[in-house]
Design an enzyme around this catalytic site. Structure first.
Site: not given
Length: 154
Positions: A83, A90-92, A124
């Site tokens: 992520n 950052i994929c959050l 994701d």
């Protein structure tokens, strides 16, 4: 610290004060002297995770329309994580405009980033090649993540 109200809002002043007085465990914060909307964090990897032995540098910047828009966050420490991509993005979910709510505080963002280290979201991923390694060979993913901690997060 004294800043003009045009640069920093009462909300940001209050959050910064709270963050400096009650920094979450495993986190160290520095506020930029040049820009009170710019924060540097040292985040300890969560216990029991592949990242537990590391200290990760994360930069958080509050945009001019904060808290109506989410903070911008970047890892400055190289990390093998599905992520977090090679440039530190950052994929959050809470950092996405459609998932952000002004009720969240900087502290919640930092804690969520720390939590993400210990709980990668393979559904994701931001770096699909890293996610593929996590899915195909969890042992290899763990070994690589721990090696990168030793190389980059000390």
């Amino acid at each position: 610290m004294q800043y003009s109200s045009a640069v920093v809002t009462p909300r940001i002043m209050k959050e910064t004060k709270l963050l400096l007085e009650k920094t979450p465990p495993g986190v160290r914060v520095t506020v930029s002297e040049e820009n009170p909307r710019h924060f540097l964090f040292d985040i300890q990897g969560p216990p029991g995770s592949f990242y537990e032995a590391g200290i990760f540098k994360v930069e958080i910047f509050l945009p001019s329309d904060y808290p109506m828009s989410p903070p911008k966050a970047l890892f400055r420490t190289k990390v093998f994580h599905p992520n977090i991509d090679k440039v530190g993005r950052i994929c959050l979910d809470i950092l996405k405009q459609d998932k952000w709510t002004p009720a969240l505080l900087i502290e919640k963002v930092v804690l969520s980033i720390q939590w993400l280290l210990g709980a990668p979201n393979l559904d994701d991923p931001l770096d699909t090649s890293v996610a593929d390694v996590f899915k195909a060979s969890p042992e290899h993913a763990e070994k690589t993540a721990r090696e990168w901690v030793q190389l980059y997060a000390k």
